[in-house]
Write an enzyme that holds these catalytic residues in place. Structure first.
Site, PDB file in Angstrom:
ATOM      1  N   ARG A 255       0.819  -1.214   0.000  1.00 12.55           N
ATOM      2  CA  ARG A 255       0.000   0.000   0.000  1.00 12.55           C
ATOM      3  C   ARG A 255       0.854   1.266   0.000  1.00 12.55           C
ATOM      4  O   ARG A 255       0.633   2.181   0.789  1.00 12.55           O
ATOM      5  CB  ARG A 255      -0.948   0.008   1.194  1.00 12.55           C
ATOM      6  CG  ARG A 255      -2.064  -0.996   1.073  1.00 12.55           C
ATOM      7  CD  ARG A 255      -3.143  -0.766   2.107  1.00 12.55           C
ATOM      8  NE  ARG A 255      -4.235  -1.713   1.925  1.00 12.55           N
ATOM      9  CZ  ARG A 255      -5.339  -1.737   2.659  1.00 12.55           C
ATOM     10  NH1 ARG A 255      -5.487  -0.851   3.639  1.00 12.55           N
ATOM     11  NH2 ARG A 255      -6.286  -2.619   2.436  1.00 12.55           N
ATOM     12  N   MET A 256       1.767   1.329  -0.947  1.00 17.73           N
ATOM     13  CA  MET A 256       2.650   2.491  -0.950  1.00 17.73           C
ATOM     14  C   MET A 256       2.819   3.018  -2.358  1.00 17.73           C
ATOM     15  O   MET A 256       3.881   2.859  -2.953  1.00 17.73           O
ATOM     16  CB  MET A 256       3.981   2.101  -0.325  1.00 17.73           C
ATOM     17  CG  MET A 256       4.826   3.295   0.065  1.00 17.73           C
ATOM     18  SD  MET A 256       4.052   4.379   1.252  1.00 17.73           S
ATOM     19  CE  MET A 256       3.564   5.736   0.188  1.00 17.73           C
TER      20      MET A 256
END
Length: 378
Positions: A255-256
Site C-alpha cells: 500500500r505504498m
C-alpha cells in the site's frame, strides 16, 4: 544542472523553517494556492488539551509546535478481544476488533487480548489551519490528525506523528483526510503507526499535495511479521487529485500507495526504498502517472493485476506525449535491484489538462537528495 539548483533552493528554504514562525514555501502540484492560517499571529500550545482546542476551533490559526505532545494513555485504556490473522509470532501485528472486523473478516484467526488507546480517533483539524513544527521539536505522539467533514485550506508542515499503537491494526492512522479540499502535507515524518500512515477517505478529498515527507515503515510489529510496515498510503477518495512529490518511502511492504475510488495521482520524484512486498496497488478508479521516481530494492513495484490505469513514463519516445498537456516530456523512472513498472496508458495525460502540475526532474540525483532532505527538520 537546473534541477539541482531547484532542489538546493528547496532544501535551503526548509532549513530556515527551524527558526521561522510559520509556513515556509508554497505547495506544488494540486494543492497549490493553499494558505492555511495565513497571516494569523502564531500560537504556541503547551498542553495536549490546548493543542486539541487550537486545531479544532473555527479561527484561522498558525499553530507552532515546539515540543512533544504525548497523547499515550490520555484517554484511558480498554482491554478487548481482537484477533491474530497474521499469526502470533512476536513481530506480527494483531488486530483490534474495530467495527467487528475480526468477527466479519477474520473469524477463524486466533483470538488475542489487545489494549485500545487514544490513537483510535485522531485529533480534528478544522479549516484554515497551519500546523508547523519548530526544528525537530514538533512531535505528536500516540494520536494522529484528521482533516474531515468539509474542512479545507490546511497545511501540516515540519512535524512528526509517531507511536500510534504500532502493535495493533486499527490502532489508529497518522493523518486522515476525508471530505476536504486544499490540504498540504509537507516535510512530515510518520513512524511506528498501527494502521495507515496517510489515508484519504472515500468522500471527495479534492486537491491534496504530499511533499518532501518521510514515511518510515520500520517497526517492531507488522502485518507481514518482518519489521516492514504494510499500511503505507491509501488514496480512496471519490473525486481526488493528489500530488506525491519528493517523498521518501522507506522499509514498507505494501500500500505504498494504494490508489482507487476516483483518484488522479501524480507521483513524481519520490524515493521508494527497501520494500519487502509491493509499492503501488492500483484498483478500479485509480489513475496514476508516475515519473522521475527511484525504486531501490523494491521487490514488486506494481502489484498485478492492475484494475485502474497507469502511465509509467515507459520510454523517451512515449514520454513526449506529455508535452501536449505538461509543456514538457515526462521523466523516466529509475530502478535499482527492483521489479519493473509497466504502464503505457497515455489517456491519463489528458486528465491533467488545466490542472496545476508539479515540475519533474530526472531521477539521477533523486535518491541522494531525498534521503538527505525529506522529513521533519530537513
Amino acid at each position: 544542472m537546473h534541477y539541482k539548483l531547484l532542489f538546493a533552493a528547496a532544501a535551503a528554504s526548509l532549513a530556515s523553517a527551524v527558526s521561522a514562525a510559520g509556513v515556509v514555501g508554497a505547495a506544488e502540484g494540486f494543492a497549490h494556492g493553499v494558505t492555511g492560517g495565513g497571516s494569523a499571529s502564531p500560537v504556541y500550545p503547551t498542553t495536549t488539551d490546548e493543542l486539541v482546542s487550537y486545531l479544532g476551533d473555527n479561527e484561522p490559526r498558525v499553530i507552532i509546535l515546539d515540543r512533544t505532545f504525548d497523547f499515550t494513555g490520555t484517554e484511558g485504556t480498554e482491554t478487548t478481544t481482537g484477533c491474530a490473522p497474521w499469526g502470533t509470532a512476536s513481530q506480527c501485528q494483531v488486530a483490534i476488533n474495530l467495527h467487528s472486523w475480526c468477527d466479519n473478516y477474520q473469524a477463524s484467526a486466533p483470538k488475542v487480548s489487545v489494549t485500545d488507546k487514544a490513537g483510535i480517533l485522531p485529533i480534528t483539524v478544522n479549516s484554515n489551519k497551519s500546523i508547523v513544527g519548530q526544528g525537530t521539536k514538533g512531535v505528536i505522539k500516540g494520536k494522529g490528525l484528521r482533516v474531515v467533514s468539509g474542512a479545507k485550506n490546511v497545511i501540516i508542515q515540519n512535524i512528526a506523528v509517531t507511536d500510534i499503537n504500532p502493535k495493533y491494526v486499527w490502532g489508529g492512522d497518522a493523518i486522515t483526510v476525508d471530505d476536504s479540499d486544499l490540504v498540504w502535507i509537507d516535510h512530515v515524518t510518520t513512524a511506528r503507526i498501527g494502521r495507515q500512515h496517510i489515508v484519504l477517505g472515500t468522500s471527495a478529498d479534492n486537491r491534496v499535495t504530499i511533499s518532501y515527507s518521510l514515511i518510515d515503515g520500520r517497526s517492531d510489529y507488522s502485518a507481514t511479521c518482518n519489521g516492514h510496515h504494510y499500511w503505507g498510503v491509501y488514496l480512496d477518495g471519490s473525486n481526488d487529485m493528489v500530488t506525491l512529490k519528493g517523498n521518501y518511502f522507506y522499509n514498507l511492504s505494501g500500500r505504498m500507495p494504494k490508489v482507487q475510488g476516483n483518484t488522479l495521482l501524480h507521483a513524481v520524484n519520490n524515493l521508494f526504498h527497501n520494500f519487502d512486498g509491493h509499492a503501488f496497488e492500483i484498483g478500479t478508479g485509480g489513475y496514476v502517472l508516475a515519473e522521475g521516481n527511484v525504486f531501490q530494492d523494491v521487490n514488486i513495484v506494481v502489484e498485478t493485476p492492475i484494475s485502474g490505469q497507469l502511465f509509467s513514463s515507459p520510454d523517451a519516445n512515449t514520454n513526449q506525449q506529455c508535452a501536449s498537456v505538461f509543456g514538457r516530456s515526462c521523466q523516466l523512472n529509475a530502478f535499482g535491484n527492483s521489479g519493473s513498472m509497466s504502464g503505457s496508458d497515455t489517456s491519463i495525460i489528458s486528465k491533467f489538462a488545466g490542472k496545476t502540475i508539479a515540475a519533474a526532474h530526472p531521477p539521477g540525483n533523486i535518491a541522494q537528495w531525498t534521503m538527505k532532505n525529506a522529513g521533519q527538520g530537513k
